[in-house]
Structures are given as structure tokens and as C-alpha cells.
Design an enzyme around this catalytic site. Structure first.
Site, PDB file in Angstrom:
ATOM      1  N   HIS A   1       0.877  -1.197   0.000  1.00  0.00           N
ATOM      2  CA  HIS A   1       0.000   0.000   0.000  1.00  0.00           C
ATOM      3  C   HIS A   1       0.912   1.245   0.000  1.00  0.00           C
ATOM      4  O   HIS A   1       1.031   1.932   1.019  1.00  0.00           O
ATOM      5  CB  HIS A   1      -0.909  -0.032   1.227  1.00  0.00           C
TER       6      HIS A   1
ATOM      7  N   CYS B   1      -3.641   3.164   9.699  1.00  0.00           N
ATOM      8  CA  CYS B   1      -4.015   3.662   8.372  1.00  0.00           C
ATOM      9  C   CYS B   1      -5.508   3.929   8.239  1.00  0.00           C
ATOM     10  O   CYS B   1      -5.921   4.684   7.362  1.00  0.00           O
ATOM     11  CB  CYS B   1      -3.564   2.669   7.293  1.00  0.00           C
TER      12      CYS B   1
END
Ligand code: CP
Ligand code: NVA
Length: 344
Positions: free
Chosen positions: A143, A300
Site C-alpha cells: 500500500h 491507516c
């Protein structure tokens, strides 16, 4: 009549931070800070040039998203371009058409692609077949735009702290991120997933040590571990894996976690909740493990209470909301590099 020359150069992509040096990543962070300052703190605030006017970025998302989608759509809009969201229910992909055919068709009509996929092989196919830059908006392995935002958030926090800047006064642009990041220790307590793997290929090369606690049987890919250890060797950082959250936390500056059940793993939820017992981030865990007194917390998002309790999540230690906002400035920086300036 003169001939038209078609530029057949391969496009630049942003598939993982592993593909870039620390200098390149920190330049992206510095540019993101410039965008943040120019947009939020300068006068006049309005940007006058529209470098992406007439250009379109397709957002090919096969999974849900709040932050990555909003950050990308607003970033492209800020540069004057058009963001076209193509969710799983909107197009033929996966139902009537292959990824290969979809990539060739979509990339023939747009100027950039941001793609959230399942397997990492899907984003690699996209990058290989696309005629335009591709940004990985999340795969099961990596990511990258999240971890770029995390580097920016950590830099901002320690820059403010070291320079004793009052809250509300913005000043993360006077010191290079290399100086603020080098020597920090991050403890991961959670799953061996895409977020941890991106941390492992980004943080050690910036001089940040990583000690990761994952339950028995939850292990990162060997190629990711190899990259992390090789980078750490060069910068003097350390990379350690354990199954004990307390051991991972010892002397850390930052504790990071993520969901225990990533998108696509919903059927494993019951098993995972049982196997992650003892991994919830709490003040008590930080104390037992011996985190530094001024440790801070990152995630996140989206967050579930099982992985971090409210006391930590909504405390002054928690950087989660600036971290989420920084998704916008860092994605803006990546889009600007790939679609305006021609490369990272
Ligand atoms: N952190 C993150 O990628 O959030 P979204 O899934 O909402 O985009
Ligand atoms: N590990 C999570 C991250 C979401 C941003 C997932 O893959 O679902």
C-alpha cells in the site's frame, strides 16, 4: 505535412516504495508538504495554474475506499484534471472482461490510472499493459501511498516536537525529513499484511528501525523481509520479528497497527479474532512492553476497536487523523510527479 511522432516510452508507475530510493521518497514527501502549505496556509490560497486541465485519471477500484478515493479525486481536481471513479459495479471488469483487455482499453483513453486490486499480480499486469502511469491504491502485498503519508506524518510530528513549534502553527518544511526520521523506532503490533510489508520496504531505508509482532503463523513474504534487512544494513536501522507485542514495543517511539481482518478476509474473521488475542494496543500494553514515555500511535484506518482501544485511539498520542489527511497531500505529490512532471 510533417509526420506525427508518437512517444512510445514506457510510463512511470508507483507500485511499491521498494522501487524507489529514500531520497526519491523523501522528495515526494517534501513536495507534499509544499502542496499542503500552498493550499492551506498561503495567501492567496487559490492555485492559478491547472497542469492537468483536459486530462483524466481513472480510479479502477475493486474494493471499498474512503481515504484513498477522496484523496485522489481531490488531488486530481486540485491540479485541474478530471477523476473518473470506476467501481466494481460500474464496468465490465471481472464480470464480462479480463483485466488485460480492460487495462488496454481504459489506458488508451485516460492519462493515468489509480487502481485498488486484490492480488498483487493484478497491479503488476496493469502496470505492464498500461500505456499511462499506474498508481497502486492497495494490493494484497503493498500500500505505497499509505506509507508515503505515514512518512510525512512522522516527519511533521517530530519536526514540530524537536523545534518546539506551537500547536496550530505549521512548520514542517524547514528541516529535511531525513534528519527527523533517521534513528526512530517503530513497533508494529498486528497482522503480517500489506501495511506492514510496505512499512518494511520503506522505513529501514529511511533509517527507521522496525520491530514487528505478529501472531504465530502470520509471516511476511520472504522477498519483503530480504529487502527490509538489506536496507537496514545500509542505514544502521534494525528489523526484528517476534510473536510478543511486549517485546516489539520495547523502547519504541511509535506503535502502529491495522485491522486484523483485511478486505477479502471476512470469512476468517472468527479465527483471526481468536488468534490476535493479546494484540490490542492499549496504554497498559505500552507500559508493560516499555515503550518510550512519549510514544505515539498510528493506524491507516478504517479502525475497529479490537485492535486499539478508544483511550489510545482518541488520545493526544494518536496521529491517525493528520495521517489520514496527509493521504491527500502525498497522493497529490505522486500524481504531480507522474502525470505533470513525467516521473518520480
Ligand atoms: N487507509 C486507506 O487506504 O483507507 P481507505 O480504504 O478508506 O482508502
Ligand atoms: N490491510 C487493510 C488496509 C486497508 C486500507 C486491507 O487490505 O483491507
Amino acid at each position: 505535412m510533417s509526420a506525427i511522432t508518437i512517444n512510445a516510452q514506457k510510463p512511470n508507475h508507483f507500485i511499491t516504495t521498494a522501487d524507489y530510493t529514500a531520497e526519491q521518497l523523501l522528495d515526494l514527501v517534501n513536495r507534499a508538504i509544499q502542496f499542503k502549505v500552498e493550499s492551506k496556509y498561503s495567501h492567496p490560497k487559490a492555485r492559478t495554474d491547472r497542469p492537468l486541465a483536459g486530462k483524466t485519471m481513472a480510479l479502477l477500484f475493486s474494493k471499498r475506499s474512503t481515504r484513498t478515493r477522496v484523496a485522489t479525486e481531490t488531488a486530481v481536481g486540485y491540479l485541474g484534471g478530471n477523476a473518473m471513479f470506476l467501481g466494481g459495479q460500474d464496468i465490465q471488469l471481472g464480470v464480462n472482461e479480463s483485466l488485460l483487455d480492460t487495462t488496454r482499453v481504459v489506458s488508451s483513453m485516460v492519462d493515468g490510472i489509480m487502481a485498488r486490486v486484490g492480488g498483487h499480480d493484478e497491479i503488476e499486469t496493469l502496470a505492464k499493459e498500461s500505456a499511462v502511469p499506474v498508481i497502486n491504491a492497495l494490493s494484497d502485498k503493498y500500500h505505497p501511498t499509505q506509507i508515503l503519508a505515514d512518512l510525512m506524518t512522522i516527519h511533521e510530528y517530530y519536526h514540530h516536537k524537536k523545534n518546539n513549534v506551537a500547536k496550530g502553527v505549521y512548520s514542517a518544511h524547514t528541516q529535511h525529513p531525513r534528519e527527523t526520521l533517521n534513528g526512530l523506532k517503530v513497533a508494529w503490533v498486528g497482522d503480517a499484511n500489506n501495511i506492514l510489508q510496505e512499512i518494511l520496504v520503506a522505513f529501514p531505508k529511511c533509517g527507521i528501525s522496525v520491530s514487528a509482532a505478529c501472531p504465530p503463523g502470520y509471516v511476511c513474504d520472504q522477498d519483503v523481509i530480504d529487502i527490509a534487512q538489506a536496507d537496514a544494513k545500509k542505514t544502521g536501522a534494525s528489523v526484528v520479528f517476534t510473536t510478543s507485542p511486549e517485546e516489539a514495543i520495547k523502547d519504541c517511539d511509535i506503535i502502529v497497527t491495522d485491522t486484523w481482518v483485511s478486505m477479502g478476509q471476512e470469512e476468517e474473521k472468527k479465527k483471526r479474532l481468536a488468534e490476535f488475542k493479546g494484540y490490542q494496543v492499549t496504554n497498559d500494553l505500552a507500559k508493560r512492553g516499555g515503550a518510550k514515555a512519549d510514544w505515539v500511535f498510528m493506524h491507516c484506518l478504517p479502525r475497529k476497536p479490537e485492535e486499539v482501544d478508544d483511550e489510545v485511539f482518541y488520545s493526544d498520542r494518536s496521529l491517525v487523523f493528520p495521517e489520514a489527511e496527509n493521504r491527500k497531500w502525498t497522493i497529490l505529490s505522486v500524481v504531480d510527479a507522474l502525470m505533470v512532471r513525467g516521473g518520480i
